[in-house]
Design an enzyme around this catalytic site. Structure first.
Site, PDB file in Angstrom:
ATOM      1  N   ARG A 180       0.842  -1.197   0.000  1.00 10.37           N
ATOM      2  CA  ARG A 180       0.000   0.000   0.000  1.00 10.37           C
ATOM      3  C   ARG A 180       0.877   1.247   0.000  1.00 10.37           C
ATOM      4  NH1 ARG A 180      -4.875   1.762   4.144  1.00 10.37           N
ATOM      5  NH2 ARG A 180      -3.327   1.623   5.774  1.00 10.37           N
ATOM      6  N   MET A 207     -12.608   4.682  -3.107  1.00  8.41           N
ATOM      7  CA  MET A 207     -13.013   3.561  -2.252  1.00  8.41           C
ATOM      8  C   MET A 207     -11.819   2.890  -1.546  1.00  8.41           C
ATOM      9  SD  MET A 207     -16.158   3.810  -2.401  1.00  8.41           S
ATOM     10  CE  MET A 207     -16.776   2.309  -1.627  1.00  8.41           C
ATOM     11  N   LEU A 247      -6.832   5.786   3.090  1.00 10.71           N
ATOM     12  CA  LEU A 247      -5.453   6.266   2.978  1.00 10.71           C
ATOM     13  C   LEU A 247      -4.732   6.012   4.292  1.00 10.71           C
ATOM     14  CD1 LEU A 247      -6.294   9.593   1.135  1.00 10.71           C
ATOM     15  CD2 LEU A 247      -5.119   7.598   0.143  1.00 10.71           C
ATOM     16  N   HIS A 251     -19.104  12.234   2.544  1.00  4.69           N
ATOM     17  CA  HIS A 251     -19.668  10.957   2.987  1.00  4.69           C
ATOM     18  C   HIS A 251     -21.186  11.091   3.060  1.00  4.69           C
ATOM     19  CE1 HIS A 251     -19.652   7.069   4.965  1.00  4.69           C
ATOM     20  NE2 HIS A 251     -20.564   7.555   5.796  1.00  4.69           N
ATOM     21  N   GLU A 277     -25.156  16.500  -1.826  1.00  3.22           N
ATOM     22  CA  GLU A 277     -23.696  16.373  -1.935  1.00  3.22           C
ATOM     23  C   GLU A 277     -23.164  17.357  -2.965  1.00  3.22           C
ATOM     24  OE1 GLU A 277     -22.032  12.423  -2.322  1.00  3.22           O
ATOM     25  OE2 GLU A 277     -23.795  11.515  -1.427  1.00  3.22           O
TER      26      GLU A 277
HETATM   27  C1  GRF Z   1     -20.972   9.585  -3.069  1.00  2.00           C
HETATM   28  O1  GRF Z   1     -22.199   9.191  -2.522  1.00  2.00           O
HETATM   29  C2  GRF Z   1     -20.006   9.994  -1.990  1.00  2.00           C
HETATM   30  O2  GRF Z   1     -20.636  10.604  -0.909  1.00  2.00           O
HETATM   31  C3  GRF Z   1     -19.414   8.682  -1.562  1.00  2.00           C
HETATM   32  O3  GRF Z   1     -19.289   7.937  -2.746  1.00  2.00           O
HETATM   33  C4  GRF Z   1     -20.237   8.411  -3.704  1.00  2.00           C
HETATM   34  C5  GRF Z   1     -19.458   8.818  -4.910  1.00  2.00           C
HETATM   35  O4  GRF Z   1     -20.277   9.210  -5.980  1.00  2.00           O
HETATM   36  N1  GRF Z   1     -18.173   8.887  -0.866  1.00  2.00           N
HETATM   37  P1  GRF Z   1     -19.648   9.930  -7.221  1.00  2.00           P
HETATM   38  O5  GRF Z   1     -18.523   9.019  -7.748  1.00  2.00           O
HETATM   39  O6  GRF Z   1     -19.116  11.265  -6.798  1.00  2.00           O
HETATM   40  O7  GRF Z   1     -20.756  10.054  -8.227  1.00  2.00           O
END
Ligand code: GRF
Length: 204
Positions: free
Chosen positions: A65, A90, A93, A109, A174
């Site tokens: 890593r 995903m 870190l 998040h 978001e």
């Molecule tokens: C979003 O729901 C974000 O909050 C989470 O992963 C998703 C990513 O979506 N961490 P995108 O790739 O920005 O469309």
């Protein structure tokens, strides 16, 4: 102008919302590089559409890593990146990486932290039976979704919601609060003291 690097693994809709806000002149910054650990991440295509440097870094090619992260750091450094945005990245870190950019990494998040950190937060929220969920932009520290909170938005959970319908409703928010957090950072309007992030603009 603030130099941004984005780490993403998938769809990249949050990346898109930040690109849009930069294009509209709302955020004084420029995205210098988008890096993905997934070859076919849509986020890379979105970067290409705007002539933003896009790179797939294959984690399987690295013996550890740390070596993978060293490669990421080198790419980010080469672009003079000052702020790293995790946008659906995903991977966790390591402290090694975080130390190099302390206070300069943000994540979004899809829950109201500290509730429902980690994977499948929308499902966790539905399973728990909360009536309100939402999303959180926070600085990244060594923990899992534990860093100082910058902005949050609440979203109602509706009767009959599925993971997908709730996720979609949260995603709309978001796309508002992530660019807003980046704008505040770019304008040096965020002040971190311990766990608390003070938004200097609110005093005006
Ligand atoms: C979003 O729901 C974000 O909050 C989470 O992963 C998703 C990513 O979506 N961490 P995108 O790739 O920005 O469309």
């Amino acid at each position: 102008m603030l130099r941004i690097g984005v780490l993403a693994s998938g769809r990249g809709s949050n990346l898109q919302s930040i690109i849009n806000n930069i294009q509209e002149g709302k955020i004084k910054a420029s995205i210098k590089i988008v890096i993905s650990d997934k070859k076919n991440a849509q986020a890379l295509d979105r970067a290409d559409n705007y002539d933003i440097k896009s790179v797939f870094v294959n984690p399987a090619k690295y013996s550890s890593r740390m070596n993978f992260e060293k490669e990421l750091l080198e790419m980010l450094n080469n672009q003079g990146v000052e702020l790293i945005l995790l946008a659906g990245f995903m991977r966790i870190l390591s402290p090694f990486f975080i130390k190099k950019y302390r206070g300069k990494i943000m994540n979004i998040h899809p829950s109201l932290l500290p509730s429902f950190p980690g994977l499948h937060p929308q499902r966790q929220a539905l399973d728990y039976g909360v009536k309100v969920s939402g999303c959180t932009v926070h600085f990244v520290d060594e923990g899992m979704d534990t860093g100082p909170i910058i902005l949050q938005a609440a979203v109602p959970v509706k009767r009959g919601d599925t993971e997908e319908t709730l996720a979609a409703r949260i995603l709309e928010k978001e796309h508002i609060i992530y660019p807003e957090a980046v704008r505040l950072y770019a304008e040096r309007l965020l002040e971190v003291k311990g766990r608390t992030v003070k938004i200097l603009e609110e005093e005006v």
